[in-house]
Design an enzyme around this catalytic site. Structure first.
Site, PDB file in Angstrom:
ATOM      1  N   MET A  25     -17.988   0.884 -41.387  1.00  0.00           N
ATOM      2  CA  MET A  25     -18.419   1.642 -40.197  1.00  0.00           C
ATOM      3  C   MET A  25     -17.865   3.082 -40.230  1.00  0.00           C
ATOM      4  O   MET A  25     -17.017   3.430 -39.437  1.00  0.00           O
ATOM      5  CB  MET A  25     -17.954   0.914 -38.930  1.00  0.00           C
ATOM      6  CG  MET A  25     -18.485  -0.511 -38.806  1.00  0.00           C
ATOM      7  SD  MET A  25     -17.618  -1.482 -37.555  1.00  0.00           S
ATOM      8  CE  MET A  25     -16.064  -1.879 -38.385  1.00  0.00           C
TER       9      MET A  25
ATOM     10  N   GLN B 229     -23.957  -0.073 -30.422  1.00  0.00           N
ATOM     11  CA  GLN B 229     -23.288   1.053 -29.768  1.00  0.00           C
ATOM     12  C   GLN B 229     -24.270   1.818 -28.881  1.00  0.00           C
ATOM     13  O   GLN B 229     -23.987   2.099 -27.707  1.00  0.00           O
ATOM     14  CB  GLN B 229     -22.710   2.002 -30.823  1.00  0.00           C
ATOM     15  CG  GLN B 229     -21.538   1.476 -31.605  1.00  0.00           C
ATOM     16  CD  GLN B 229     -21.109   2.446 -32.698  1.00  0.00           C
ATOM     17  OE1 GLN B 229     -21.876   3.349 -33.089  1.00  0.00           O
ATOM     18  NE2 GLN B 229     -19.897   2.282 -33.202  1.00  0.00           N
TER      19      GLN B 229
ATOM     20  N   THR C  56     -12.284   2.106 -38.142  1.00  0.00           N
ATOM     21  CA  THR C  56     -13.104   3.057 -37.388  1.00  0.00           C
ATOM     22  C   THR C  56     -12.425   3.289 -36.051  1.00  0.00           C
ATOM     23  O   THR C  56     -11.912   2.341 -35.446  1.00  0.00           O
ATOM     24  CB  THR C  56     -14.529   2.518 -37.154  1.00  0.00           C
ATOM     25  OG1 THR C  56     -15.110   3.152 -36.000  1.00  0.00           O
ATOM     26  CG2 THR C  56     -14.517   1.016 -36.892  1.00  0.00           C
ATOM     27  N   ASN C  57     -12.421   4.538 -35.597  1.00  0.00           N
ATOM     28  CA  ASN C  57     -11.850   4.842 -34.283  1.00  0.00           C
ATOM     29  C   ASN C  57     -12.726   4.293 -33.156  1.00  0.00           C
ATOM     30  O   ASN C  57     -12.234   3.658 -32.221  1.00  0.00           O
ATOM     31  CB  ASN C  57     -11.704   6.359 -34.105  1.00  0.00           C
ATOM     32  CG  ASN C  57     -10.556   6.946 -34.890  1.00  0.00           C
ATOM     33  OD1 ASN C  57      -9.433   7.030 -34.422  1.00  0.00           O
ATOM     34  ND2 ASN C  57     -10.848   7.361 -36.122  1.00  0.00           N
ATOM     35  N   THR C  58     -14.034   4.537 -33.246  1.00  0.00           N
ATOM     36  CA  THR C  58     -14.939   4.185 -32.150  1.00  0.00           C
ATOM     37  C   THR C  58     -14.872   2.712 -31.791  1.00  0.00           C
ATOM     38  O   THR C  58     -14.837   2.335 -30.608  1.00  0.00           O
ATOM     39  CB  THR C  58     -16.383   4.567 -32.506  1.00  0.00           C
ATOM     40  OG1 THR C  58     -16.457   5.986 -32.704  1.00  0.00           O
ATOM     41  CG2 THR C  58     -17.349   4.156 -31.409  1.00  0.00           C
TER      42      THR C  58
ATOM     43  N   CYS D  55     -12.141  10.424 -35.828  1.00  0.00           N
ATOM     44  CA  CYS D  55     -13.238   9.661 -36.407  1.00  0.00           C
ATOM     45  C   CYS D  55     -12.929   9.586 -37.889  1.00  0.00           C
ATOM     46  O   CYS D  55     -12.577  10.599 -38.505  1.00  0.00           O
ATOM     47  CB  CYS D  55     -14.584  10.336 -36.163  1.00  0.00           C
ATOM     48  SG  CYS D  55     -15.947   9.542 -37.028  1.00  0.00           S
ATOM     49  N   THR D  56     -13.037   8.401 -38.470  1.00  0.00           N
ATOM     50  CA  THR D  56     -12.560   8.233 -39.839  1.00  0.00           C
ATOM     51  C   THR D  56     -13.355   9.045 -40.854  1.00  0.00           C
ATOM     52  O   THR D  56     -12.869   9.305 -41.948  1.00  0.00           O
ATOM     53  CB  THR D  56     -12.564   6.739 -40.234  1.00  0.00           C
ATOM     54  OG1 THR D  56     -13.837   6.170 -39.958  1.00  0.00           O
ATOM     55  CG2 THR D  56     -11.493   5.981 -39.453  1.00  0.00           C
ATOM     56  N   GLU D  57     -14.579   9.466 -40.493  1.00  0.00           N
ATOM     57  CA  GLU D  57     -15.363  10.295 -41.426  1.00  0.00           C
ATOM     58  C   GLU D  57     -14.999  11.776 -41.374  1.00  0.00           C
ATOM     59  O   GLU D  57     -15.317  12.519 -42.309  1.00  0.00           O
ATOM     60  CB  GLU D  57     -16.860  10.164 -41.138  1.00  0.00           C
ATOM     61  CG  GLU D  57     -17.505   8.876 -41.595  1.00  0.00           C
ATOM     62  CD  GLU D  57     -17.269   7.731 -40.632  1.00  0.00           C
ATOM     63  OE1 GLU D  57     -17.375   6.576 -41.055  1.00  0.00           O
ATOM     64  OE2 GLU D  57     -16.958   8.020 -39.456  1.00  0.00           O
TER      65      GLU D  57
END
Length: 229
Positions: free
Chosen positions: A10, A52, A83-85, A196-198
Site C-alpha cells: 500500500m 478508502q 503505510t501511514n494512512t 506518507c511512505t511514498e
C-alpha cells in the site's frame, strides 16, 4: 532476532523501501551477512484504495486484520502496517493478534521529540492530513501539527496517488512539494513529517529548510531495534 511481519502493498513501491531499509539497518547493527528476519503479506492496493475512497474503513480494517492474523500464523513476532494512512485502522488490526503492533505515528513522534521540536508540518494523503487518527496521535505526544492549506493538501494527495504510488517521480512535483514545505515553515513549522511512505521517493532533507522526519525510515529503524531488543 524476532521475526518482523509486514502488512504491505500500500503501495508496493514503498513496501520495497521497507524491505531494503530493514535489511540495511540489520546489517549495520549486526554486520557481516546478516539480514532481517521478516515475512510479508502484500495486499492488492486497488482494493484498499476503493475502500478508502468509499469511506468503508471497517472493511479495510478487516482486510488488514486478516493479513495480520496470517502473518502471526507464519511466525511474525512484531507487526508493521507499511503505510501511514491505514493506521486509521491500527486499533482494529492490533486487536486481531497477540503480537505487538509498532505504530508508525508513535515512532515518528518520538523522533520529533528527541530532536527537541514541538511544532511540525505534516504531509500525507488527504486522509492523513485532514482526519484526526494521525494528527491526534502526534498531538498525544505533545506536538502541535500544521497541515497545508486546501490547495496544498489537494496537490500533495494527487501526487501520491497519481504519481508516487505508480513509481513516477517528477521534478515539477518535487518543486510543488518544496513550495508546500516552505509555506508550512513560514507558518512556524520547526520540522516536517513526511507522513506518507511514498513521499520519501520524492523529497528529503535537501528539499526543506528545517529537519524532515522520513516516516518509512524511522519505522523500519524502530522495528529493527525492537526485533533485536
Amino acid at each position: 532476532m524476532r521475526t518482523i511481519g509486514l502488512i504491505g502493498g500500500m503501495s508496493w513501491e514503498s513496501t520495497a523501501e521497507y524491505y531494503r531499509l530493514l535489511n540495511e539497518r540489520t546489517r549495520e547493527r549486526l554486520g557481516g551477512l546478516h539480514s532481517a528476519k521478516c515475512v510479508l503479506y502484500s495486499v492488492d492496493f486497488a482494493e484498499v484504495e476503493r475502500l478508502q475512497s468509499a469511506a468503508r474503513w471497517a472493511e479495510a480494517g478487516d482486510l488488514l486484520a486478516d493479513a495480520a492474523r496470517a502473518l502471526e500464523a507464519a511466525g511474525a513476532e512484531l507487526l508493521l502496517i507499511c503505510t501511514n494512512t491505514m493506521h486509521k485502522v491500527a486499533d482494529r488490526v492490533a486487536a486481531a493478534v497477540d503480537v505487538p503492533l509498532l505504530h508508525l505515528a508513535d515512532t515518528t513522534a518520538q523522533a520529533v521529540r528527541a530532536a527537541g521540536l514541538a511544532k511540525v508540518g505534516l504531509l500525507g494523503t488527504a486522509f492523513t492530513m485532514e482526519q484526526d487518527f494521525y494528527r491526534g496521535r502526534l498531538a498525544g505526544h505533545g506536538l502541535e501539527v500544521l497541515v497545508p492549506d486546501a490547495d496544498g493538501r489537494a496537490e500533495v494527495h494527487r501526487v501520491i496517488y497519481e504519481e508516487l504510488c505508480l513509481g513516477i517521480v517528477r521534478e515539477e512535483s518535487r518543486a510543488a512539494y518544496r513550495e508546500v514545505i516552505a509555506a508550512l515553515v513560514a507558518r512556524g513549522a520547526q520540522g516536517v513529517v513526511l507522513g506518507c511512505t511514498e513521499i520519501e521517493l520524492l523529497v528529503g532533507a535537501g528539499d526543506s529548510p528545517v529537519p524532515v522526519f522520513p516516516t518509512t525510515r524511522l519505522h523500519a529503524e524502530a522495528a529493527v531495534a525492537a526485533a533485536l531488543g
